[in-house]
Motif scaffolding. Structure first.
Motif, PDB file in Angstrom:
ATOM      1  N   LYS A 195      34.425  47.862  25.236  1.00  0.00           N
ATOM      2  CA  LYS A 195      33.846  47.766  26.580  1.00  0.00           C
ATOM      3  C   LYS A 195      33.298  46.380  26.865  1.00  0.00           C
ATOM      4  O   LYS A 195      33.307  45.918  28.013  1.00  0.00           O
ATOM      5  N   THR A 196      32.858  45.680  25.835  1.00  0.00           N
ATOM      6  CA  THR A 196      32.319  44.327  26.039  1.00  0.00           C
ATOM      7  C   THR A 196      33.412  43.346  26.448  1.00  0.00           C
ATOM      8  O   THR A 196      33.116  42.272  26.976  1.00  0.00           O
ATOM      9  N   MET A 197      34.685  43.705  26.211  1.00  0.00           N
ATOM     10  CA  MET A 197      35.800  42.849  26.595  1.00  0.00           C
ATOM     11  C   MET A 197      36.140  42.949  28.083  1.00  0.00           C
ATOM     12  O   MET A 197      36.781  42.044  28.643  1.00  0.00           O
ATOM     13  N   VAL A 198      35.759  44.042  28.704  1.00  0.00           N
ATOM     14  CA  VAL A 198      36.239  44.356  30.045  1.00  0.00           C
ATOM     15  C   VAL A 198      35.953  43.258  31.069  1.00  0.00           C
ATOM     16  O   VAL A 198      36.852  42.875  31.834  1.00  0.00           O
ATOM     17  N   PRO A 199      34.726  42.713  31.137  1.00  0.00           N
ATOM     18  CA  PRO A 199      34.489  41.672  32.144  1.00  0.00           C
ATOM     19  C   PRO A 199      35.443  40.483  32.022  1.00  0.00           C
ATOM     20  O   PRO A 199      35.899  39.948  33.046  1.00  0.00           O
ATOM     21  N   GLU A 200      35.786  40.084  30.785  1.00  0.00           N
ATOM     22  CA  GLU A 200      36.688  38.944  30.627  1.00  0.00           C
ATOM     23  C   GLU A 200      38.123  39.319  30.994  1.00  0.00           C
ATOM     24  O   GLU A 200      38.858  38.509  31.573  1.00  0.00           O
ATOM     25  N   VAL A 201      38.540  40.542  30.657  1.00  0.00           N
ATOM     26  CA  VAL A 201      39.875  40.989  31.055  1.00  0.00           C
ATOM     27  C   VAL A 201      39.989  40.993  32.574  1.00  0.00           C
ATOM     28  O   VAL A 201      40.972  40.494  33.147  1.00  0.00           O
ATOM     29  N   VAL A 202      38.974  41.532  33.235  1.00  0.00           N
ATOM     30  CA  VAL A 202      38.992  41.599  34.702  1.00  0.00           C
ATOM     31  C   VAL A 202      38.960  40.204  35.311  1.00  0.00           C
ATOM     32  O   VAL A 202      39.675  39.920  36.281  1.00  0.00           O
ATOM     33  N   GLU A 203      38.174  39.313  34.738  1.00  0.00           N
ATOM     34  CA  GLU A 203      38.122  37.937  35.244  1.00  0.00           C
ATOM     35  C   GLU A 203      39.488  37.256  35.094  1.00  0.00           C
ATOM     36  O   GLU A 203      39.911  36.484  35.969  1.00  0.00           O
ATOM     37  N   THR A 204      40.185  37.560  34.008  1.00  0.00           N
ATOM     38  CA  THR A 204      41.524  37.011  33.807  1.00  0.00           C
ATOM     39  C   THR A 204      42.472  37.487  34.906  1.00  0.00           C
ATOM     40  O   THR A 204      43.273  36.714  35.437  1.00  0.00           O
ATOM     41  N   ILE A 205      42.385  38.773  35.245  1.00  0.00           N
ATOM     42  CA  ILE A 205      43.222  39.324  36.317  1.00  0.00           C
ATOM     43  C   ILE A 205      42.851  38.688  37.654  1.00  0.00           C
ATOM     44  O   ILE A 205      43.735  38.351  38.465  1.00  0.00           O
ATOM     45  N   LYS A 206      41.564  38.492  37.884  1.00  0.00           N
ATOM     46  CA  LYS A 206      41.128  37.865  39.134  1.00  0.00           C
ATOM     47  C   LYS A 206      41.673  36.451  39.256  1.00  0.00           C
ATOM     48  O   LYS A 206      42.196  36.059  40.311  1.00  0.00           O
ATOM     49  N   GLN A 207      41.566  35.675  38.192  1.00  0.00           N
ATOM     50  CA  GLN A 207      42.045  34.286  38.233  1.00  0.00           C
ATOM     51  C   GLN A 207      43.565  34.242  38.399  1.00  0.00           C
ATOM     52  O   GLN A 207      44.098  33.362  39.076  1.00  0.00           O
ATOM     53  N   ALA A 208      44.261  35.203  37.787  1.00  0.00           N
ATOM     54  CA  ALA A 208      45.712  35.277  37.955  1.00  0.00           C
ATOM     55  C   ALA A 208      46.066  35.572  39.411  1.00  0.00           C
ATOM     56  O   ALA A 208      47.012  34.996  39.965  1.00  0.00           O
TER      57      ALA A 208
END
Length: 380
Positions: A195-208
């Motif tokens: 769960k601690t990974m989720v914000p970075e995964v989502v930020e990666t999708i946002k930047q993409a």
């Protein structure tokens, strides 16, 4: 004298609901998105949308041979018995099926598909920072975007106005990110750790997504994650005798709550994108509720009520044994994939994808500023 008997009001109401429901799911879906006037579709993502990139890169892949593609009468590299959601979205828009980018003989006049089975949102290097070392492919969102830029740069031949044509296209940014979590879970990490990974995964999708907008995209769909606690592969891996771990649909609550958390942060990111890019249309693709709708109505849709969470192709309690996989020798395949939701435990059947696409396009078409106006029945 005519009989005074009549059907009970409740019975009549139930029949009307069923008729209304079937009108919803059987209504011709092929042209709903045609009013959007898309002249191309571009797809990023993983195995949920890959139409053959993985098998172009690895011809010995299981997805390159039967039983994958058996309903389609040909193994095409799709991780299903037949077609995928992107195929039905293309049909709805009046666009031919998207050829995979790595197919050098493909026809790309109406868009193309960059999705790759097993792909992650974050790069392998970024995942390594989270101590996720098992990443079976180097293809991430960044790599797919590089492919996209290379393609546009080649076709535009240096013409800066060329990207303007992308304003008439539909861009599907995902579904992506699920494998980032899968690889972490498969290494034994707990839900709280992942769960601690989720914000970075989502930020990666946002930047993409911002990068895609930079390529001229004006109408984009960014799908969320599925309710992963309902999938046979996870029901097998996390099977427990604790009945309180399951919800009324026999899905694992904790895993579904994880998906809800990812989707919540993703919808926040989309809201931020809308503020930053008010002239572009960015729509959330609600794969989570599309699947729950399908699961909750499965008995009305012709699926086998005794096998709703059993894969068609596989072995084990949920037909999703962790030691043997669909396509392995002696792994059985059900007689009628159209009666199952899950194809191989991790991917859905053609019929499930078709119905989910119907649900999805009816929901996103008005938000993509198409002329088609959707009207949901209370029966649905």
């Amino acid at each position: 004298m005519a009989s005074s008997k009549s059907s009970p009001p409740g019975f009549v109401f139930s029949i009307l609901i069923i008729i209304s429901f079937f009108n919803f799911v059987t209504c011709n879906n092929q042209h709903i998105l045609s009013s959007c006037n898309f002249d191309a579709i571009y797809q990023l993502g993983d195995s949920i949308a890959d139409t053959g990139n993985d098998v172009q890169d690895n011809p010995s892949s299981k997805f390159a041979r039967l039983p994958y593609g058996e309903t389609f009468k040909k193994a095409t590299g799709r991780c299903s018995d037949g077609l995928l959601m992107i195929d039905y979205i293309a049909l709805s828009a009046g666009i031919p099926f998207l050829d995979p980018y790595l197919n050098k003989d493909g026809l790309f006049d109406y868009g193309l598909n960059f999705a790759f089975a097993g792909a992650t949102a974050m790069s392998a290097e970024d995942l390594a920072k989270w101590n996720v070392s098992f990443v079976p492919t180097s293809i991430s969102l960044s790599r797919q975007l590089d492919w996209m830029f290379s393609y546009f740069n080649t076709t535009c031949r240096g013409n800066k106005d060329c990207f303007k044509k992308n304003g008439k296209a539909l861009f599907m940014v995902g579904e992506i990110g699920g494998n980032d979590y899968n690889y972490a879970f498969w290494q034994g990490k707990t839900i709280e750790e992942v769960k601690t990974m989720v914000p970075e995964v989502v930020e990666t999708i946002k930047q993409a997504t911002k990068r895609v907008i930079g390529y001229g995209a004006t109408r984009l769909v960014v799908p969320g994650n599925f309710p992963i606690g309902c999938f046979p592969v996870n029901l097998t891996k996390y099977q427990t005798n604790d009945s309180t771990a399951y919800d009324e649909l026999h899905c694992l609550k904790e895993l579904n709550n994880f998906s809800i958390y990812h989707n919540y942060l993703l919808q926040q990111a989309i809201a931020e994108l809308k503020e930053e890019h008010p002239d572009e249309t960015v729509v959330y693709g609600d794969y989570y509720n599309a699947f729950l709708w399908l699961l909750s109505k499965a008995d009305l849709l012709g699926f086998d009520p005794t096998s709703l969470q059993k894969a068609c192709c596989g072995i084990g309690d949920y037909n999703s044994g962790l030691s043997s996989w669909c396509g392995d020798p002696k792994v059985p395949v059900c007689e009628n994939p159209n009666e199952r939701l899950s194809w191989d435990g991790a991917h859905l059947t053609q019929r499930a994808y078709e119905l989910m696409a119907t649900w999805l396009v009816r929901g996103i078409s008005p938000r993509l500023q198409c002329e088609y106006i959707v009207s949901y029945s209370s029966a649905v």
